[in-house]
Design a protein around this motif. Structure first.
Motif, short mmCIF file in Angstrom:
data_model
loop_
_atom_site.label_atom_id
_atom_site.label_comp_id
_atom_site.label_asym_id
_atom_site.label_seq_id
_atom_site.Cartn_x
_atom_site.Cartn_y
_atom_site.Cartn_z
N ARG A 79 -64.06 63.17 -43.06
CA ARG A 79 -64.53 63.38 -41.70
C ARG A 79 -63.36 63.59 -40.75
O ARG A 79 -63.38 64.46 -39.89
N GLU A 80 -62.29 62.77 -40.91
CA GLU A 80 -61.11 62.92 -40.06
C GLU A 80 -60.39 64.23 -40.31
O GLU A 80 -59.83 64.82 -39.40
N ASN B 173 -61.80 67.06 -41.16
CA ASN B 173 -62.60 68.15 -40.61
C ASN B 173 -62.70 68.09 -39.09
O ASN B 173 -63.14 69.04 -38.47
N LYS B 174 -62.32 66.99 -38.48
CA LYS B 174 -62.43 66.80 -37.04
C LYS B 174 -61.22 67.43 -36.34
O LYS B 174 -60.10 67.27 -36.81
N PRO B 175 -61.41 68.10 -35.21
CA PRO B 175 -60.26 68.63 -34.49
C PRO B 175 -59.38 67.50 -33.96
O PRO B 175 -59.85 66.42 -33.61
N ALA B 176 -58.08 67.74 -33.91
CA ALA B 176 -57.12 66.69 -33.57
C ALA B 176 -57.20 66.29 -32.10
O ALA B 176 -57.03 65.13 -31.75
N GLY B 177 -57.43 67.21 -31.17
CA GLY B 177 -57.39 66.91 -29.73
C GLY B 177 -58.62 66.21 -29.22
O GLY B 177 -58.59 65.62 -28.15
N GLY B 178 -59.72 66.22 -29.90
CA GLY B 178 -60.97 65.66 -29.40
C GLY B 178 -60.95 64.16 -29.26
O GLY B 178 -61.59 63.61 -28.39
N LYS B 179 -60.23 63.48 -30.07
CA LYS B 179 -60.27 62.03 -30.08
C LYS B 179 -59.60 61.43 -28.84
O LYS B 179 -60.12 60.52 -28.21
#
Length: 78
Positions: free
Chosen positions: A53-54, A56-62
């Motif tokens: 999940r991490e 596939n997740k975009p880096a800046g969104g968190k």
């Protein structure tokens, strides 16, 4: 002198019968081992899912989500 063979050279020791305490200990250890295997399998499955999940997740969104929630909490307490 007697003839030496496997049977006459080494004494065969009879093992003592399993006591109720030994039986309980054996069963409990088996249960604990099974629970440990299940827990390890669950942990590795969840870890792999989190890593996937991490990845596939975009880096800046968190970071932006965290800063928005902090601002909204600070604004609501005033």
């Amino acid at each position: 002198m007697t003839k030496l063979t496997k049977n006459t050279l080494f004494k065969a020791y009879d093992s003592k019968p399993e006591t109720p305490m030994d039986k309980t200990t054996r069963v409990v250890r088996q249960m604990v081992d099974e629970e440990t295997e299940q827990r390890d399998a669950r942990i590795s499955r969840l870890r792999n899912a989190r890593l996937e999940r991490e990845a596939n997740k975009p880096a800046g969104g968190k970071a932006s989500e965290a800063s928005k929630s902090r601002r909204s909490k600070a604004a609501s307490t005033r």
